[in-house]
Design an enzyme around this catalytic site. Structure first.
Site, short mmCIF file in Angstrom:
data_model
loop_
_atom_site.label_atom_id
_atom_site.label_comp_id
_atom_site.label_asym_id
_atom_site.label_seq_id
_atom_site.Cartn_x
_atom_site.Cartn_y
_atom_site.Cartn_z
N THR A 1 0.85 -1.20 0.00
CA THR A 1 0.00 0.00 0.00
C THR A 1 0.88 1.24 0.00
O THR A 1 0.67 2.17 -0.79
CB THR A 1 -0.93 0.01 1.22
N GLU A 2 1.88 1.27 0.87
CA GLU A 2 2.79 2.41 0.93
C GLU A 2 3.61 2.52 -0.35
O GLU A 2 3.82 3.62 -0.88
CB GLU A 2 3.72 2.29 2.14
N TYR A 3 4.08 1.42 -0.88
CA TYR A 3 4.91 1.45 -2.10
C TYR A 3 4.10 1.97 -3.29
O TYR A 3 4.60 2.79 -4.07
CB TYR A 3 5.46 0.06 -2.38
#
Length: 106
Positions: free
Chosen positions: A88-90
């Site tokens: 999700t962060e990437y």
């Protein structure tokens, strides 16, 4: 001759306007995605920058992490690996970089 210049200028203006609108919509999308990252607690899913756990492509399982990752990332909060939060962060980073290029292009 002047008609062609005006028509070309009009086309350029229309393209710029389309790019501007697309960029504004993309920025709002990025704000929405940033909210999802924040609400899901995925903000530290990739504790380092510009890599993610020292890799250019994020890991999908804990076995792909460095053996000492708990010690290496101790100052970054909870070091428990969660593939969903990591990705999700990437993906937020990729989207942010892409939209940043759009803003510069506009």
């Amino acid at each position: 001759m002047h008609g062609n210049v005006n028509m070309e200028s009009s086309k350029q203006t229309a393209k710029f306007l389309q790019m501007g609108i697309l960029t504004v919509v993309a920025v709002y999308l990025l704000i929405l995605v940033g909210g999802v990252v924040r609400a899901s607690g995925s903000g530290m899913g990739c504790p380092d920058w510009p890599t993610c756990f020292g890799r250019w492509i994020p890991p999908t399982s804990e076995s792909q992490l460095p053996a000492d990752y708990h010690q290496r990332y101790i100052g970054y909060g909870d070091t428990t690996f969660n593939a969903l939060k990591t990705w999700t962060e990437y993906l937020n980073r990729l989207l942010g970089a892409s939209i940043g290029l759009m803003v510069l292009g506009t």
